[in-house]
Design an enzyme around this catalytic site. Structure first.
Site, PDB file in Angstrom:
ATOM      1  N   ARG A  83       0.842  -1.248  -0.017  1.00 45.30           N
ATOM      2  CA  ARG A  83      -0.033   0.040   0.229  1.00 45.30           C
ATOM      3  C   ARG A  83       0.837   1.268  -0.077  1.00 45.30           C
ATOM      4  O   ARG A  83       1.862   1.383   0.761  1.00 45.30           O
ATOM      5  CB  ARG A  83      -0.750   0.020   1.168  1.00 45.30           C
ATOM      6  CG  ARG A  83      -1.675   1.231   1.362  1.00 45.30           C
ATOM      7  CD  ARG A  83      -3.103   1.036   1.478  1.00 45.30           C
ATOM      8  NE  ARG A  83      -3.786   2.392   1.571  1.00 45.30           N
ATOM      9  CZ  ARG A  83      -4.742   2.769   2.550  1.00 45.30           C
ATOM     10  NH1 ARG A  83      -5.089   1.875   3.410  1.00 45.30           N
ATOM     11  NH2 ARG A  83      -5.481   3.832   2.391  1.00 45.30           N
ATOM     12  N   ARG A  92      -6.703  -0.107  -3.527  1.00 51.41           N
ATOM     13  CA  ARG A  92      -5.930  -0.134  -2.504  1.00 51.41           C
ATOM     14  C   ARG A  92      -5.754  -1.958  -2.219  1.00 51.41           C
ATOM     15  O   ARG A  92      -6.754  -2.309  -2.145  1.00 51.41           O
ATOM     16  CB  ARG A  92      -6.191   0.386  -1.027  1.00 51.41           C
ATOM     17  CG  ARG A  92      -7.430  -0.016  -0.474  1.00 51.41           C
ATOM     18  CD  ARG A  92      -7.969   0.934   0.500  1.00 51.41           C
ATOM     19  NE  ARG A  92      -8.088   2.174  -0.055  1.00 51.41           N
ATOM     20  CZ  ARG A  92      -8.492   3.096   0.528  1.00 51.41           C
ATOM     21  NH1 ARG A  92      -8.753   3.060   1.769  1.00 51.41           N
ATOM     22  NH2 ARG A  92      -8.635   4.326   0.051  1.00 51.41           N
ATOM     23  N   ASP A  95      -6.354  -2.146   3.318  1.00 52.84           N
ATOM     24  CA  ASP A  95      -6.553  -0.997   4.173  1.00 52.84           C
ATOM     25  C   ASP A  95      -7.000  -1.668   5.862  1.00 52.84           C
ATOM     26  O   ASP A  95      -8.064  -2.451   5.886  1.00 52.84           O
ATOM     27  CB  ASP A  95      -7.989  -0.308   3.802  1.00 52.84           C
ATOM     28  CG  ASP A  95      -8.317   1.080   4.212  1.00 52.84           C
ATOM     29  OD1 ASP A  95      -7.345   1.638   5.181  1.00 52.84           O
ATOM     30  OD2 ASP A  95      -9.258   1.576   4.389  1.00 52.84           O
ATOM     31  N   ASP A  97      -7.918  -0.675   9.557  1.00 54.06           N
ATOM     32  CA  ASP A  97      -8.447   0.503  10.453  1.00 54.06           C
ATOM     33  C   ASP A  97      -8.704   0.053  11.809  1.00 54.06           C
ATOM     34  O   ASP A  97      -9.467  -0.866  11.965  1.00 54.06           O
ATOM     35  CB  ASP A  97      -9.714   1.301  10.069  1.00 54.06           C
ATOM     36  CG  ASP A  97      -9.091   2.178   8.727  1.00 54.06           C
ATOM     37  OD1 ASP A  97      -8.296   2.719   8.575  1.00 54.06           O
ATOM     38  OD2 ASP A  97      -9.853   2.168   7.817  1.00 54.06           O
TER      39      ASP A  97
END
Length: 158
Positions: A83, A92, A95, A97
């Site tokens: 990434r 992407r 990801d 989070d």
């Protein structure tokens, strides 16, 4: 050593060195230490300028890391997977989070927990509700299951 639990959202919509987006999510889960629950991987519509569908999932992770160190670990995994900084909401490989953590709220430069936008994102709430339906948002006490129903009920205004 004290440990806390994190709810981590995972998303991918571009093939990488591990294969298709679902394979990227599975590989990222292997890189996370302390995973004790994983949602099904869902296919969701893209948000923003991306035209590719996303694979999304959520995981619960037990860790001794504080939120900034957990974020650094997630960013290191993202870099390892290829990434690169780029267009917001673009394609992407992976990801990762922090959505919630068992310690409540956290605010520091570059990191706010709970994630500022998760309550309006069905692609986060659906996987998260599959493994943490009773977790509560420390800001208002709502359960993940109730927030998920809220995004399901939203209808566009005419």
């Amino acid at each position: 050593m004290t440990t806390t639990s994190y709810a981590i959202a995972l998303g991918s919509n571009r093939p990488g060195k591990h294969g298709a987006p679902r394979d990227e999510i599975r590989a990222a889960l292997v890189e996370l230490s302390g995973v004790y629950a994983v949602s099904p991987i869902l296919t969701t519509a893209p948000v923003g300028p991306s035209i590719r569908a996303f694979a999304n999932a959520a995981a619960l992770v037990e860790s001794p890391l504080d939120p900034p160190r957990m974020l650094a670990r997630l960013k290191a995994i993202e870099r390892d997977f290829g990434r690169r900084p780029g267009q917001r909401w673009g394609a992407r490989v992976i990801d990762l989070d922090i959505i919630l953590w068992s310690g409540g709220q956290w605010r520091s430069p570059g990191l706010i927990v709970p994630h500022v936008a998760y309550t309006a994102r069905d692609f986060v709430l659906h996987p998260l509700a599959a493994i943490a339906a009773d977790w509560r948002d420390p800001r208002d006490g709502r359960r993940v299951r109730h927030m998920r129903h809220g995004v399901d009920r939203r209808r566009p205004r005419p």
